[in-house]
Structures are given as structure tokens and as C-alpha cells.
Design a protein around this motif. Structure first.
Motif, PDB file in Angstrom:
ATOM      1  N   THR A   1       0.812  -1.220   0.000  1.00 24.48           N
ATOM      2  CA  THR A   1       0.000   0.000   0.000  1.00 24.48           C
ATOM      3  C   THR A   1       0.845   1.268   0.000  1.00 24.48           C
ATOM      4  N   HIS A   2       2.172   1.163   0.154  1.00 23.39           N
ATOM      5  CA  HIS A   2       3.048   2.325   0.221  1.00 23.39           C
ATOM      6  C   HIS A   2       4.258   2.114  -0.692  1.00 23.39           C
ATOM      7  N   ASN A   3       4.883   3.221  -1.051  1.00 26.74           N
ATOM      8  CA  ASN A   3       6.166   3.140  -1.743  1.00 26.74           C
ATOM      9  C   ASN A   3       7.252   2.863  -0.713  1.00 26.74           C
ATOM     10  N   ILE A   4       8.007   1.805  -0.935  1.00 26.31           N
ATOM     11  CA  ILE A   4       9.021   1.372   0.020  1.00 26.31           C
ATOM     12  C   ILE A   4      10.397   1.851  -0.411  1.00 26.31           C
ATOM     13  N   VAL A   5      11.144   2.411   0.527  1.00 26.67           N
ATOM     14  CA  VAL A   5      12.522   2.804   0.249  1.00 26.67           C
ATOM     15  C   VAL A   5      13.361   1.533   0.073  1.00 26.67           C
ATOM     16  N   ASP A   6      14.161   1.499  -0.984  1.00 29.08           N
ATOM     17  CA  ASP A   6      14.968   0.310  -1.294  1.00 29.08           C
ATOM     18  C   ASP A   6      14.090  -0.933  -1.376  1.00 29.08           C
ATOM     19  N   GLU A   7      13.110  -0.854  -2.251  1.00 28.93           N
ATOM     20  CA  GLU A   7      12.150  -1.951  -2.383  1.00 28.93           C
ATOM     21  C   GLU A   7      12.828  -3.289  -2.660  1.00 28.93           C
ATOM     22  N   ASP A   8      13.911  -3.260  -3.433  1.00 23.29           N
ATOM     23  CA  ASP A   8      14.599  -4.498  -3.785  1.00 23.29           C
ATOM     24  C   ASP A   8      15.285  -5.152  -2.583  1.00 23.29           C
ATOM     25  N   LYS A   9      15.447  -4.381  -1.509  1.00 25.75           N
ATOM     26  CA  LYS A   9      16.093  -4.920  -0.322  1.00 25.75           C
ATOM     27  C   LYS A   9      15.116  -5.182   0.817  1.00 25.75           C
ATOM     28  N   ASP A  10      13.851  -4.858   0.618  1.00 28.25           N
ATOM     29  CA  ASP A  10      12.865  -5.053   1.686  1.00 28.25           C
ATOM     30  C   ASP A  10      12.626  -6.548   1.899  1.00 28.25           C
ATOM     31  N   PRO A  11      12.850  -7.054   3.103  1.00 24.77           N
ATOM     32  CA  PRO A  11      12.740  -8.509   3.331  1.00 24.77           C
ATOM     33  C   PRO A  11      11.329  -9.041   3.135  1.00 24.77           C
ATOM     34  N   VAL A  12      10.309  -8.253   3.466  1.00 28.13           N
ATOM     35  CA  VAL A  12       8.934  -8.723   3.309  1.00 28.13           C
ATOM     36  C   VAL A  12       8.586  -8.861   1.832  1.00 28.13           C
ATOM     37  N   LEU A  13       8.866  -7.821   1.053  1.00 31.68           N
ATOM     38  CA  LEU A  13       8.561  -7.870  -0.375  1.00 31.68           C
ATOM     39  C   LEU A  13       9.361  -8.961  -1.076  1.00 31.68           C
ATOM     40  N   GLN A  14      10.603  -9.140  -0.677  1.00 27.85           N
ATOM     41  CA  GLN A  14      11.416 -10.177  -1.293  1.00 27.85           C
ATOM     42  C   GLN A  14      10.871 -11.568  -0.976  1.00 27.85           C
ATOM     43  N   SER A  15      10.386 -11.745   0.233  1.00 28.85           N
ATOM     44  CA  SER A  15       9.791 -13.037   0.604  1.00 28.85           C
ATOM     45  C   SER A  15       8.513 -13.297  -0.184  1.00 28.85           C
ATOM     46  N   LEU A  16       7.717 -12.258  -0.385  1.00 27.30           N
ATOM     47  CA  LEU A  16       6.485 -12.415  -1.161  1.00 27.30           C
ATOM     48  C   LEU A  16       6.811 -12.792  -2.604  1.00 27.30           C
ATOM     49  N   LYS A  17       7.830 -12.150  -3.152  1.00 22.19           N
ATOM     50  CA  LYS A  17       8.219 -12.475  -4.524  1.00 22.19           C
ATOM     51  C   LYS A  17       8.758 -13.890  -4.618  1.00 22.19           C
ATOM     52  N   ARG A  18       9.535 -14.284  -3.627  1.00 19.89           N
ATOM     53  CA  ARG A  18      10.108 -15.630  -3.643  1.00 19.89           C
ATOM     54  C   ARG A  18       9.016 -16.700  -3.603  1.00 19.89           C
ATOM     55  N   CYS A  19       7.928 -16.399  -2.912  1.00 19.97           N
ATOM     56  CA  CYS A  19       6.809 -17.345  -2.802  1.00 19.97           C
ATOM     57  C   CYS A  19       5.769 -17.153  -3.910  1.00 19.97           C
ATOM     58  N   SER A  20       6.071 -16.259  -4.859  1.00 24.04           N
ATOM     59  CA  SER A  20       5.159 -15.995  -5.996  1.00 24.04           C
ATOM     60  C   SER A  20       3.786 -15.544  -5.536  1.00 24.04           C
ATOM     61  N   LEU A  21       3.757 -14.725  -4.483  1.00 21.63           N
ATOM     62  CA  LEU A  21       2.494 -14.163  -3.990  1.00 21.63           C
ATOM     63  C   LEU A  21       2.314 -12.779  -4.613  1.00 21.63           C
ATOM     64  N   PHE A  22       1.725 -12.767  -5.817  1.00 19.18           N
ATOM     65  CA  PHE A  22       1.582 -11.526  -6.572  1.00 19.18           C
ATOM     66  C   PHE A  22       0.141 -11.026  -6.622  1.00 19.18           C
ATOM     67  N   ASN A  23      -0.772 -11.676  -5.854  1.00 21.31           N
ATOM     68  CA  ASN A  23      -2.184 -11.290  -5.840  1.00 21.31           C
ATOM     69  C   ASN A  23      -2.827 -11.409  -7.217  1.00 21.31           C
ATOM     70  N   ASP A  24      -2.405 -12.400  -7.980  1.00 22.99           N
ATOM     71  CA  ASP A  24      -3.077 -12.663  -9.258  1.00 22.99           C
ATOM     72  C   ASP A  24      -4.467 -13.229  -8.996  1.00 22.99           C
ATOM     73  N   PRO A  25      -5.403 -13.042  -9.921  1.00 24.73           N
ATOM     74  CA  PRO A  25      -6.775 -13.519  -9.709  1.00 24.73           C
ATOM     75  C   PRO A  25      -6.848 -14.994  -9.340  1.00 24.73           C
ATOM     76  N   GLU A  26      -5.967 -15.806  -9.899  1.00 25.04           N
ATOM     77  CA  GLU A  26      -6.026 -17.249  -9.626  1.00 25.04           C
ATOM     78  C   GLU A  26      -5.323 -17.647  -8.334  1.00 25.04           C
ATOM     79  N   ASP A  27      -4.623 -16.709  -7.680  1.00 25.26           N
ATOM     80  CA  ASP A  27      -3.949 -17.019  -6.421  1.00 25.26           C
ATOM     81  C   ASP A  27      -4.965 -17.262  -5.311  1.00 25.26           C
TER      82      ASP A  27
END
Length: 227
Positions: A1-27
């Protein structure tokens, strides 16, 4: 919901990407990451912290280390079941004073004596079992969880702070504060007299019938569940 400073280094966002949690309709699992405090003036989630917690079904806090852990304690006071661990102060406290924590909606995950893989598997099973509860069973569980709020009353917890302070003073000034061991508090919550299986399933019609039969008794919990 917010713009994150150093998004590529944010541990939460990186974990979500690693788990392929992209909020796609089929998820099957959707994630809302809100890295900000909650208050009623929030333009996205116009809720106070208490309103937000009471609107949840389950709090999940699988801490690897937590001296105490206020979030599951706050869930308990508000009647929200939660997951904690035996590596948090709250989880150890609950295991000491509650005979069967899970029957009260407090699930203490073992992260001390089993492997990470086994802990993850048990956590997944806990959440899956909770998802199988009927609406009626969730209401019963919420009522049970809130019963433990008296256990977290400051009149009981304050004893530990007083004892810790006295022990610190004894070590610093032994002549002024002689050694003293306070008697441990004697209160244990026994297992509820009635129980239900998390695996039991009921039809929607049966569930709705039971809800209507007990609507007066559980009106406050019904409001929270609907919210």
C-alpha cells in the motif's frame, strides 16, 4: 500500500516475490502489506488498531525469538485466536498457566525442539485446521479465547515486574535489599469441559440453524465476525 525505500532490499517484499504471492486472480492467497500504523484517519484502512484486530479471524505470530510478544496478548484480550511459539515469552507463559492452550484458541507452535521444516508443516496444519471450523465453532473459540483475558490482567502480570525489579536491587544493593523469593502465582486454566474437533464439517444449513438458535447469546461475537 506504500512506496518502500529500497524496495529491492525489503525482506517482506522479497519473501512475497520468492513465494510468488503476486495477488493474481487465480492465487488462493492474497496479501495486503501495509507498513504503517493503523488509525481511524488512515485514508486506506480507516480503522483503529482495536477495530482491525477484532475484525480478524486469526492472528499468526510465529516468532523465532520474542521476549514477550504483545500482539498475541492483544489478540487474546480482544477474543481473537492466535498462533504463537515456545520461543516467545507469551507462548511460554500460556503453556505454564493454561492446561490445553489450543482449546482456548492459543496455538503454541514448537520452534525449539523440532526442525524448521517440521515447524513450517505444523504451522500450515494449524492454519488449515482453523480454516475448516464452521462459523459457529469460530464463535465458540472466540468466546473461549476472551476468557483468558483475566490471565493477562496487570494485577497478575505486574507481580513479575515487581519481582524482577527487586531481584535487580538485591544484586546491586544486597545489604539494603536481602534476597527474597516471591511465591509463584497459583493459577492454571483447566481444559474447557466441552470441545469440538477442528476436522468436523457441517452443512451451511445446519450451521445457519445453530447460529440462529444462539443469536442472542453470541450477538457481540456475530458482529465481530461480520466485520
Amino acid at each position: 500500500t506504500h512506496n518502500i525505500v529500497d524496495e529491492d532490499k525489503d525482506p517482506v517484499l522479497q519473501s512475497l516475490k520468492r513465494c510468488s504471492l503476486f495477488n493474481d486472480p487465480e492465487d488462493k492467497v492474497k496479501v495486503v502489506f501495509h507498513p504503517d500504523f493503523l488509525n481511524s484517519d488512515n485514508p486506506l484502512l480507516g480503522l483503529t488498531y482495536e477495530e482491525f484486530v477484532r475484525g480478524c479471524h486469526l492472528g499468526v505470530f510465529p516468532s523465532y525469538y520474542e521476549p514477550w510478544g504483545y500482539t498475541p496478548a492483544e489478540c487474546t484480550i480482544m477474543g481473537i485466536p492466535s498462533v504463537t511459539t515456545n520461543l516467545s515469552g507469551f507462548g511460554c507463559f500460556i503453556e505454564e498457566h493454561v492446561t490445553d492452550p489450543s482449546s482456548y484458541g492459543i496455538h503454541v507452535l514448537d520452534r525449539k525442539f523440532v526442525s524448521v521444516e517440521e515447524s513450517v508443516g505444523r504451522l500450515a496444519q494449524m492454519m488449515f485446521d482453523f480454516s475448516q471450523l464452521t462459523r459457529r465453532q469460530r464463535i465458540i473459540m472466540r468466546n473461549r479465547t476472551e476468557r483468558l483475558s483475566d490471565l493477562l490482567d496487570w494485577r497478575k502480570l505486574g507481580i513479575y515486574y515487581t519481582e524482577s525489579r527487586y531481584q535487580a536491587l538485591t544484586q546491586m544493593y544486597p545489604s539494603m535489599y536481602p534476597a527474597y523469593e516471591a511465591p509463584p502465582p497459583h493459577y492454571v486454566y483447566s481444559r474447557p469441559a466441552s470441545s469440538f474437533s477442528s476436522q468436523s464439517r457441517r452443512t451451511r444449513d445446519d450451521d445457519d440453524t445453530e447460529d440462529s438458535d444462539h443469536s442472542d447469546t453470541n450477538s457481540s461475537c456475530d458482529d465481530n465476525e461480520s466485520r
